[in-house]
Design a protein around this motif. Structure first.
Motif, mmCIF file in Angstrom:
data_model
loop_
_atom_site.group_PDB
_atom_site.id
_atom_site.type_symbol
_atom_site.label_atom_id
_atom_site.label_comp_id
_atom_site.label_asym_id
_atom_site.label_seq_id
_atom_site.Cartn_x
_atom_site.Cartn_y
_atom_site.Cartn_z
ATOM 1 N N LEU A 193 46.927 29.001 42.482
ATOM 2 C CA LEU A 193 47.611 29.931 43.381
ATOM 3 C C LEU A 193 47.067 31.349 43.195
ATOM 4 N N VAL A 194 46.820 31.747 41.935
ATOM 5 C CA VAL A 194 46.255 33.067 41.665
ATOM 6 C C VAL A 194 44.876 33.196 42.286
ATOM 7 N N ARG A 232 49.776 42.685 53.693
ATOM 8 C CA ARG A 232 48.933 41.772 54.483
ATOM 9 C C ARG A 232 48.487 40.586 53.639
ATOM 10 N N ALA A 233 48.141 40.838 52.374
ATOM 11 C CA ALA A 233 47.667 39.748 51.518
ATOM 12 C C ALA A 233 48.787 38.748 51.243
ATOM 13 N N ARG A 234 49.992 39.243 50.959
ATOM 14 C CA ARG A 234 51.107 38.325 50.717
ATOM 15 C C ARG A 234 51.393 37.493 51.960
ATOM 16 N N HIS A 277 49.455 28.923 52.714
ATOM 17 C CA HIS A 277 50.063 28.033 51.708
ATOM 18 C C HIS A 277 51.559 27.928 52.019
ATOM 19 N N ALA A 278 51.851 27.166 53.036
ATOM 20 C CA ALA A 278 53.219 27.123 53.558
ATOM 21 C C ALA A 278 54.234 26.637 52.528
ATOM 22 N N GLY A 279 53.810 25.839 51.552
ATOM 23 C CA GLY A 279 54.748 25.318 50.571
ATOM 24 C C GLY A 279 54.943 26.194 49.359
ATOM 25 N N VAL A 280 54.309 27.364 49.341
ATOM 26 C CA VAL A 280 54.379 28.252 48.186
ATOM 27 C C VAL A 280 55.289 29.436 48.494
#
Length: 315
Positions: free
Chosen positions: A279-280, A108-110, A117-120
């Motif tokens: 990101l982290v 769920r977190a991923r 963050h659509a670009g990540v």
């Protein structure tokens, strides 16, 4: 002196034999012997005594090899730090986990982070027993769900998930129909374990010592969850596991029964201390939100439900 030479020293010390060290390093034995002689000349001391069985470190060699290990580890941390920043710049987040990770929270977190963050690009990385923290330290992943206990040196960690432990039994086992069992009821059973994880980790999972002071009967070893379950299914031994693993690795030839008197698994979200990676921190924020996290750990109402795991299939 070059970093390559320090790697040579460590390999020679580990193997105690120039031929085996050369094979490990993918160099010829004469080349390795020549490099060792040159380094001893440069330092002005003998690092290894040669004998018919191989080589043994001298007193000076032991000190030098210890410093070489620290230097190589520091160099790896430098490379890992650079790699983390490169991945962040490229829009990549590598998330580590072990076996079933933190259960549904992992997936769920991923998914939620990727949605925000659509670009990540989020890349999952699975580790075998007790290796997640090392994966963070050496830069293979940026953030990880770490099964405790673990060596968290150099890492920031927050407990985000807990779940009960269960016993994995082969189908037809005498305890297979029970709603729950005490760890003392399986004292006579051979127990699966691994040599890949730190001993403290192995002992915690094995409940060693047991509440009555006894030690487990050690059964076959395994290198990963699939090998463990295959041996349990064939009747070679039993295993202890988190309840989530019973759901994610359900098999018709296995039965999972809750252990009623052992502490639950705690899962921490961890990343390198001082990591300046947005990101982290963004991923950590998502995990906290989904876990209902408060200072000190996940809230009780958002903790994991105890699955119905008897009968060979999780609910």
């Amino acid at each position: 002196m070059e970093l390559r030479q320090l790697h040579y020293l460590i390999a020679i010390a580990d193997e105690g034999n120039l031929g085996r060290a050369a094979a490990r390093l993918y160099v010829s034995q004469p080349a390795l012997s020549y490099a060792l002689r040159n380094l001893e000349t440069e330092l002005g001391i003998r690092l290894f005594d040669r004998h018919s069985g191989g080589v043994s470190a001298t007193a000076a060699g032991l000190d030098v090899v210890a410093e070489a290990r620290r230097t190589v580890a520091q160099a790896e941390r430098i490379t890992a730090a650079a790699e983390r920043h490169r991945r962040a710049a490229d829009g990549v987040l590598r998330v580590g986990f072990e076996a079933s990770g933190a259960g549904e929270l992992t997936t769920r977190a991923r998914a939620e982070f990727a949605r925000r963050h659509a670009g990540v690009r989020v890349e999952p990385k699975r580790f075998d027993w007790g290796q997640e923290a090392d994966g963070l330290r050496d830069g293979r992943v940026d953030v990880a769900f770490v099964w405790l206990p673990a060596d968290l040196t150099g890492l920031h960690a927050e407990i985000v998930h807990t779940e009960p432990r269960v016993a994995g039994l082969p189908g037809g086992h005498r305890l297979a129909g029970r709603a729950g069992i005490s760890v003392l009821e399986v004292n006579d059973e051979l127990l699966m374990w691994t040599e890949r994880a730190p001993r403290a980790w192995v002992d915690w999972w094995a409940v060693n010592p047991r509440p009555d002071g006894s030690t487990p009967r050690w059964g076959p070893t395994n290198d990963n969850v699939e090998e463990m379950l295959e041996q349990v299914a064939e009747g070679a031994a039993i295993c202890f596991a988190p309840a989530g693993l019973a759901r994610y690795y359900a098999r018709p030839d296995l039965v999972w029964v809750p252990l009623t008197d052992v502490e639950p698994l705690r899962v921490a979200l961890a990343w390198p201390e001082g990591a300046d990676n947005p990101l982290v921190h963004g991923f950590a924020a998502v995990v906290r939100e989904l876990a209902g996290w408060r200072a000190g750990g996940p809230t009780a109402q958002n903790g994991p439900r105890s699955p119905r795991v008897t009968g060979g299939r999780g609910a």
